[in-house]
Design an enzyme around this catalytic site. Structure first.
Site, PDB file in Angstrom:
ATOM      1  N   CYS A   1      41.628  -0.562  39.233  1.00  0.00           N
ATOM      2  CA  CYS A   1      42.927  -0.210  39.876  1.00  0.00           C
ATOM      3  C   CYS A   1      43.306  -1.539  40.741  1.00  0.00           C
ATOM      4  CB  CYS A   1      42.907   0.875  40.587  1.00  0.00           C
ATOM      5  SG  CYS A   1      44.482   1.310  41.925  1.00  0.00           S
TER       6      CYS A   1
ATOM      7  N   ILE B   1      35.883 -11.039  24.805  1.00  0.00           N
ATOM      8  CA  ILE B   1      35.927 -10.138  26.114  1.00  0.00           C
ATOM      9  C   ILE B   1      35.679  -8.606  25.028  1.00  0.00           C
ATOM     10  CG2 ILE B   1      37.763 -11.118  27.279  1.00  0.00           C
ATOM     11  CD1 ILE B   1      39.725  -9.755  26.031  1.00  0.00           C
TER      12      ILE B   1
ATOM     13  N   SER C   1      36.651 -22.944  18.766  1.00  0.00           N
ATOM     14  CA  SER C   1      37.586 -24.057  18.510  1.00  0.00           C
ATOM     15  C   SER C   1      37.241 -25.128  19.662  1.00  0.00           C
ATOM     16  CB  SER C   1      39.140 -23.405  18.564  1.00  0.00           C
ATOM     17  OG  SER C   1      39.385 -23.245  19.738  1.00  0.00           O
TER      18      SER C   1
ATOM     19  N   ARG D   1      43.109 -18.901  16.784  1.00  0.00           N
ATOM     20  CA  ARG D   1      43.626 -20.041  16.041  1.00  0.00           C
ATOM     21  C   ARG D   1      43.234 -20.472  14.661  1.00  0.00           C
ATOM     22  NH1 ARG D   1      42.283 -20.795  21.216  1.00  0.00           N
ATOM     23  NH2 ARG D   1      43.888 -21.698  22.569  1.00  0.00           N
TER      24      ARG D   1
ATOM     25  N   ILE E   1      29.696 -17.508  10.604  1.00  0.00           N
ATOM     26  CA  ILE E   1      28.327 -17.426  11.327  1.00  0.00           C
ATOM     27  C   ILE E   1      27.780 -16.288  11.083  1.00  0.00           C
ATOM     28  CG2 ILE E   1      29.843 -16.349  13.263  1.00  0.00           C
ATOM     29  CD1 ILE E   1      28.024 -18.370  15.313  1.00  0.00           C
TER      30      ILE E   1
ATOM     31  N   ASP F   1      40.769 -13.726  15.495  1.00  0.00           N
ATOM     32  CA  ASP F   1      40.584 -14.873  16.583  1.00  0.00           C
ATOM     33  C   ASP F   1      42.067 -15.404  16.928  1.00  0.00           C
ATOM     34  OD1 ASP F   1      41.100 -16.507  14.257  1.00  0.00           O
ATOM     35  OD2 ASP F   1      39.370 -17.471  14.418  1.00  0.00           O
TER      36      ASP F   1
ATOM     37  N   CYS G   1      46.161   6.830  42.313  1.00  0.00           N
ATOM     38  CA  CYS G   1      46.649   6.537  43.466  1.00  0.00           C
ATOM     39  C   CYS G   1      47.941   5.645  43.411  1.00  0.00           C
ATOM     40  CB  CYS G   1      45.703   5.339  44.318  1.00  0.00           C
ATOM     41  SG  CYS G   1      45.779   3.622  43.923  1.00  0.00           S
TER      42      CYS G   1
ATOM     43  N   HIS H   1      35.316 -14.740  30.321  1.00  0.00           N
ATOM     44  CA  HIS H   1      36.534 -14.327  30.311  1.00  0.00           C
ATOM     45  C   HIS H   1      36.625 -12.862  30.476  1.00  0.00           C
ATOM     46  CE1 HIS H   1      37.687 -18.190  27.842  1.00  0.00           C
ATOM     47  NE2 HIS H   1      37.634 -18.283  29.116  1.00  0.00           N
TER      48      HIS H   1
HETATM   49  P1  NAD Z   1      39.829 -19.706  18.715  1.00  0.00           P
HETATM   50  O1  NAD Z   1      40.464 -18.605  17.924  1.00  0.00           O
HETATM   51  O2  NAD Z   1      40.416 -20.739  19.371  1.00  0.00           O
HETATM   52  O3  NAD Z   1      38.874 -20.296  17.614  1.00  0.00           O
HETATM   53  C1  NAD Z   1      38.018 -19.662  16.862  1.00  0.00           C
HETATM   54  C2  NAD Z   1      37.181 -20.632  16.239  1.00  0.00           C
HETATM   55  O4  NAD Z   1      36.152 -19.821  15.338  1.00  0.00           O
HETATM   56  C3  NAD Z   1      38.012 -21.441  14.854  1.00  0.00           C
HETATM   57  O5  NAD Z   1      37.412 -22.879  14.963  1.00  0.00           O
HETATM   58  C4  NAD Z   1      37.601 -20.720  13.624  1.00  0.00           C
HETATM   59  O6  NAD Z   1      37.546 -21.862  12.441  1.00  0.00           O
HETATM   60  C5  NAD Z   1      36.146 -20.385  13.840  1.00  0.00           C
HETATM   61  N1  NAD Z   1      35.963 -19.114  13.173  1.00  0.00           N
HETATM   62  C6  NAD Z   1      36.688 -17.914  13.015  1.00  0.00           C
HETATM   63  N2  NAD Z   1      35.697 -17.215  12.219  1.00  0.00           N
HETATM   64  C7  NAD Z   1      34.589 -17.506  12.056  1.00  0.00           C
HETATM   65  C8  NAD Z   1      33.281 -17.182  11.323  1.00  0.00           C
HETATM   66  N3  NAD Z   1      33.356 -15.896  10.864  1.00  0.00           N
HETATM   67  N4  NAD Z   1      32.167 -17.978  11.281  1.00  0.00           N
HETATM   68  C9  NAD Z   1      32.539 -19.302  11.756  1.00  0.00           C
HETATM   69  N5  NAD Z   1      33.634 -19.823  12.699  1.00  0.00           N
HETATM   70  C10 NAD Z   1      34.649 -18.842  12.716  1.00  0.00           C
HETATM   71  O7  NAD Z   1      38.769 -18.921  19.685  1.00  0.00           O
HETATM   72  P2  NAD Z   1      37.999 -19.180  21.019  1.00  0.00           P
HETATM   73  O8  NAD Z   1      37.728 -21.006  20.797  1.00  0.00           O
HETATM   74  O9  NAD Z   1      37.073 -18.164  21.397  1.00  0.00           O
HETATM   75  O10 NAD Z   1      39.353 -19.239  22.086  1.00  0.00           O
HETATM   76  C11 NAD Z   1      40.241 -18.157  22.148  1.00  0.00           C
HETATM   77  C12 NAD Z   1      40.187 -17.463  23.497  1.00  0.00           C
HETATM   78  O11 NAD Z   1      40.893 -16.247  23.013  1.00  0.00           O
HETATM   79  C13 NAD Z   1      38.993 -17.221  24.193  1.00  0.00           C
HETATM   80  O12 NAD Z   1      39.290 -17.574  25.507  1.00  0.00           O
HETATM   81  C14 NAD Z   1      38.848 -15.656  24.055  1.00  0.00           C
HETATM   82  O13 NAD Z   1      38.553 -14.998  25.072  1.00  0.00           O
HETATM   83  C15 NAD Z   1      39.949 -15.043  23.718  1.00  0.00           C
HETATM   84  N6  NAD Z   1      39.676 -14.073  22.205  1.00  0.00           N
HETATM   85  C16 NAD Z   1      38.791 -13.190  22.360  1.00  0.00           C
HETATM   86  C17 NAD Z   1      38.485 -12.313  21.390  1.00  0.00           C
HETATM   87  C18 NAD Z   1      37.541 -11.298  21.502  1.00  0.00           C
HETATM   88  O14 NAD Z   1      37.023 -10.891  22.438  1.00  0.00           O
HETATM   89  N7  NAD Z   1      36.814 -11.074  20.078  1.00  0.00           N
HETATM   90  C19 NAD Z   1      39.366 -12.378  20.167  1.00  0.00           C
HETATM   91  C20 NAD Z   1      40.404 -13.398  20.206  1.00  0.00           C
HETATM   92  C21 NAD Z   1      40.615 -14.166  21.299  1.00  0.00           C
HETATM   93 ZN    ZN Z   2      43.987   3.350  42.703  1.00  0.00          ZN
END
Ligand code: NAD
Ligand code: ZN
Length: 242
Positions: free
Chosen positions: A126, A102, A188, A33, A228, A31, A149, A118
């Site tokens: 393209c 995503i 978060s 944060r 989770i 993730d 292209c 997102h």
């Molecule tokens: P974030 O990283 O800000 O927060 C993740 C939260 O989940 C934290 O509070 C953390 O403590 C908690 N967490 C981590 N693993 C956990 C688990 N196994 N069980 C329970 N809680 C858990 O993520 P966000 O709030 O989604 O914001 C980040 C942005 O980054 C989003 O907009 C997202 O689009 C993007 N992102 C996406 C991916 C993906 O698609 N997998 C990965 C990284 C970031």
């Molecule tokens: Zn193209």
């Protein structure tokens, strides 16, 4: 498994799940944060900057290097959280998953109504002619991926400084207003405007499943500070009968 949560799920028919990157950490995708998240890793430029529209336009080669290394995890598989949410939809208890992710793992688990705030790494277009490309095309392309292209092939993901899709937002607001239980997990709640969507929830029962406190902790009817996947894993599977 959490008995109180299972009771609330059993009593609900229009559950909405709102999640983020934490939903996929148990699938091996970092993730942003957490302590080992991308924001804590050293680098010259912050992930917010690299993943912004102006940076993409100015330094596409740096953008794609970061994107391919850190955001494209095409070998990841859905975990127990993704699978349970898909099962709840099939059982007629869950009306939608709203995700900030995503990675496409909810669909891979079988969820049908997934509102991707997102965007998705699996859609790429393209910028000149609109031709579609798969994620593999981006991954195996050295440097900046180009269309036949000559245009740049851009992932259909919302970068910082870009607006969210208004049709997806409207649909998310609609399902939240009608929900009888809101489960928020693995986020978060720090990314706006996505995080503000939970304020449209019309019911009174919120379950929060997160490894750490968030701004919603005080409003939750049930606060579960745990992983989770482990929390949502069905009882039967745990007992080894499934
Ligand atoms: P974030 O990283 O800000 O927060 C993740 C939260 O989940 C934290 O509070 C953390 O403590 C908690 N967490 C981590 N693993 C956990 C688990 N196994 N069980 C329970 N809680 C858990 O993520 P966000 O709030 O989604 O914001 C980040 C942005 O980054 C989003 O907009 C997202 O689009 C993007 N992102 C996406 C991916 C993906 O698609 N997998 C990965 C990284 C970031
Ligand atoms: Zn193209």
């Amino acid at each position: 498994m959490n008995a109180q949560l299972e009771q609330m799920i059993a009593e609900s028919r229009r559950i909405v799940f709102f999640g983020g990157a934490g939903v996929s950490t148990e699938s091996g995708i970092p993730d942003f944060r957490s302590a080992d998240g991308l924001y804590r890793q050293d680098g010259d430029v912050s992930p917010e900057t690299v993943l912004s529209r102006h940076y993409f336009v100015r330094y596409p080669e740096h953008f794609f290097r970061f994107y391919k290394e850190k955001m494209l995890c095409l070998t990841a598989r859905p975990n127990a959280a993704h699978l349970r949410l898909a099962a709840l939809e099939r059982e007629g208890r869950l009306s939608a998953v709203i995700t900030q992710n995503i990675d496409g793992l909810h669909q891979a688990a079988g969820s049908r109504r997934v509102l991707e705030l997102h965007g998705s790494v699996h859609r790429n277009f393209c910028m000149d002619c609109g031709a579609p490309y798969g994620a593999e095309y981006i991954l195996h392309n050295d440097g900046v991926p180009r269309c036949a292209c000559g245009g740049i092939v851009k992932p259909d993901v919302v970068l910082y400084e870009e607006p969210l899709d208004s049709a997806v937002l409207d649909e998310a607001i609609g399902v939240l207003r009608n929900a009888d239980l809101l489960i928020v997990g693995g986020t978060s709640l720090a990314v706006w405007p996505a995080a503000s969507l939970v304020d449209f929830f019309g019911g009174d029962r919120i379950v929060l499943i997160n490894r750490e406190e968030t701004r919603l902790s005080g409003r939750a009817s049930l606060l579960i500070t745990a992983d989770i996947g482990e929390t949502l894993r069905p009882t039967l599977r745990r007992e080894g009968t499934l």
